[in-house]
Design a protein around this motif. Sequence first.
Motif, PDB file in Angstrom:
ATOM      1  N   TYR A  59       3.918   1.868   2.065  1.00 53.46           N
ATOM      2  CA  TYR A  59       3.617   0.435   2.109  1.00 53.46           C
ATOM      3  C   TYR A  59       4.887  -0.401   1.964  1.00 53.46           C
ATOM      4  CZ  TYR A  59      -1.437   1.035   2.095  1.00 53.46           C
ATOM      5  OH  TYR A  59      -2.723   1.356   2.463  1.00 53.46           O
ATOM      6  N   VAL A  60       5.812   0.075   1.139  1.00 49.42           N
ATOM      7  CA  VAL A  60       7.068  -0.659   0.953  1.00 49.42           C
ATOM      8  C   VAL A  60       7.966  -0.522   2.181  1.00 49.42           C
ATOM      9  CG1 VAL A  60       9.166  -0.839  -0.440  1.00 49.42           C
ATOM     10  CG2 VAL A  60       6.960  -0.475  -1.558  1.00 49.42           C
ATOM     11  N   GLU A  61       8.091   0.682   2.707  1.00 57.37           N
ATOM     12  CA  GLU A  61       8.951   0.904   3.870  1.00 57.37           C
ATOM     13  C   GLU A  61       8.493   0.082   5.068  1.00 57.37           C
ATOM     14  OE1 GLU A  61      10.763   4.593   6.547  1.00 57.37           O
ATOM     15  OE2 GLU A  61       9.311   5.012   4.970  1.00 57.37           O
ATOM     16  N   TYR A  62       7.185  -0.040   5.244  1.00 59.08           N
ATOM     17  CA  TYR A  62       6.654  -0.770   6.394  1.00 59.08           C
ATOM     18  C   TYR A  62       6.470  -2.269   6.125  1.00 59.08           C
ATOM     19  CZ  TYR A  62       6.098   3.418   9.168  1.00 59.08           C
ATOM     20  OH  TYR A  62       6.368   4.553   9.898  1.00 59.08           O
ATOM     21  N   GLY A  63       6.897  -2.714   4.945  1.00 60.24           N
ATOM     22  CA  GLY A  63       6.927  -4.142   4.671  1.00 60.24           C
ATOM     23  C   GLY A  63       5.611  -4.765   4.251  1.00 60.24           C
ATOM     24  N   GLN A  64       4.589  -3.955   3.996  1.00 60.89           N
ATOM     25  CA  GLN A  64       3.317  -4.511   3.521  1.00 60.89           C
ATOM     26  C   GLN A  64       3.398  -4.864   2.040  1.00 60.89           C
ATOM     27  OE1 GLN A  64       1.184  -5.171   6.016  1.00 60.89           O
ATOM     28  NE2 GLN A  64       2.900  -4.275   7.140  1.00 60.89           N
ATOM     29  N   ALA A  65       4.387  -4.310   1.365  1.00 61.25           N
ATOM     30  CA  ALA A  65       4.699  -4.676  -0.020  1.00 61.25           C
ATOM     31  C   ALA A  65       6.209  -4.816  -0.132  1.00 61.25           C
ATOM     32  CB  ALA A  65       4.189  -3.609  -0.990  1.00 61.25           C
ATOM     33  N   GLN A  66       6.649  -5.813  -0.889  1.00 67.13           N
ATOM     34  CA  GLN A  66       8.092  -6.002  -1.064  1.00 67.13           C
ATOM     35  C   GLN A  66       8.639  -5.136  -2.195  1.00 67.13           C
ATOM     36  OE1 GLN A  66       6.050  -9.111  -0.744  1.00 67.13           O
ATOM     37  NE2 GLN A  66       6.388  -8.462   1.370  1.00 67.13           N
ATOM     38  N   LEU A  67       7.779  -4.867  -3.175  1.00 69.98           N
ATOM     39  CA  LEU A  67       8.165  -4.024  -4.319  1.00 69.98           C
ATOM     40  C   LEU A  67       7.152  -2.907  -4.503  1.00 69.98           C
ATOM     41  CD1 LEU A  67       9.194  -6.503  -7.187  1.00 69.98           C
ATOM     42  CD2 LEU A  67      10.709  -5.034  -5.848  1.00 69.98           C
ATOM     43  N   GLY A  68       7.588  -1.833  -5.156  1.00 69.51           N
ATOM     44  CA  GLY A  68       6.672  -0.746  -5.463  1.00 69.51           C
ATOM     45  C   GLY A  68       7.153   0.020  -6.680  1.00 69.51           C
ATOM     46  N   VAL A  69       6.214   0.683  -7.332  1.00 74.95           N
ATOM     47  CA  VAL A  69       6.536   1.580  -8.448  1.00 74.95           C
ATOM     48  C   VAL A  69       6.070   2.976  -8.054  1.00 74.95           C
ATOM     49  CG1 VAL A  69       6.131   2.146 -10.875  1.00 74.95           C
ATOM     50  CG2 VAL A  69       6.299  -0.248 -10.171  1.00 74.95           C
ATOM     51  N   VAL A  70       6.985   3.948  -8.140  1.00 73.08           N
ATOM     52  CA  VAL A  70       6.649   5.296  -7.682  1.00 73.08           C
ATOM     53  C   VAL A  70       7.524   6.302  -8.415  1.00 73.08           C
ATOM     54  CG1 VAL A  70       8.305   5.268  -5.771  1.00 73.08           C
ATOM     55  CG2 VAL A  70       6.265   6.693  -5.597  1.00 73.08           C
TER      56      VAL A  70
END
Length: 214
Positions: A59-70
Motif C-alpha cells: 500500500y505504501v509503495e503504490y502510494g495508497q498510504a504515505q506512511l506505514g508500520v511494518v
Amino acid sequence: MLTVALPKGELLKNSIRLLQFVGLDFSAFLDSGTRQLQIIDTQGLAKALLVRAQDVPVYVEYGQAQLGVVGYDVLREKQPQVAHLVDLQFGHCRMSVAVKASSSYRSPLDLPPHGRVASKYVNCAREYFYSLDLPVEIVPLYGSVELGPITGMSEAIVDLVSTGRTLRENGLIEIATLYESTARLIAHPLSYRLNTGNLSDVIAKLRSAVLVGV
C-alpha cells in the motif's frame, strides 16, 4: 489527507499507541466489535488502513498510504521500493534457523547439501544459505512451518521467533540467527520527498516519541 497503513496482529496495539502520542487516534481499530478496515482519526487529520502485515509495504509503495508500520522481516523478504525511516523499537523478534532437538544438527553447516529447508520467508532463507555456500532446497510453507522437521519433510526451518515457546513445545531448537527484527516506519518515497500532507512534521514527532521511549 495523510493515510497510514497499519498492520493487523502483534504490532497493531503499539502502532496505535505511538500514533496517539503524536496526535493521531486510530484506537477504534482496537474495538473488538469493529469490522472497519478504514477509519479517520478523531480530529479528522488522517486516515488509517488496517491491512495484513505483508501488505503494508504494498500500500505504501503504490502510494495508497504515505506512511506505514511494518516489521523489518517483511521488508527484508519483500524488498519493496519504500523509504525506511525509523526503527520504532517494538515488536522485537529474530529470524532463525531451527531443527529438531533430537537431530545431530547444531549449526546450519551441519545440514546435508541439497537438504530441505521449509520457510514462508523464501527469499531470506535462500539468500542466507547462498551466503553460506550451502546448496539447499527451499520449501515454501505458509502455515505451521514447524511441521516441516516434525514430519520429516525438511531438515530445518527458517522462521520468525519471538519467545521460542512454539519451537520448544514442538521439540525444535534454534541453531542460528539470520537477523533481529523490529517494527519500522516506512514512507512512500515521492510523498516523503514532496512532504505530502506535512509528512515531515509527523515523522519528526514520531522520531522524538521513539527517542523518549514512548
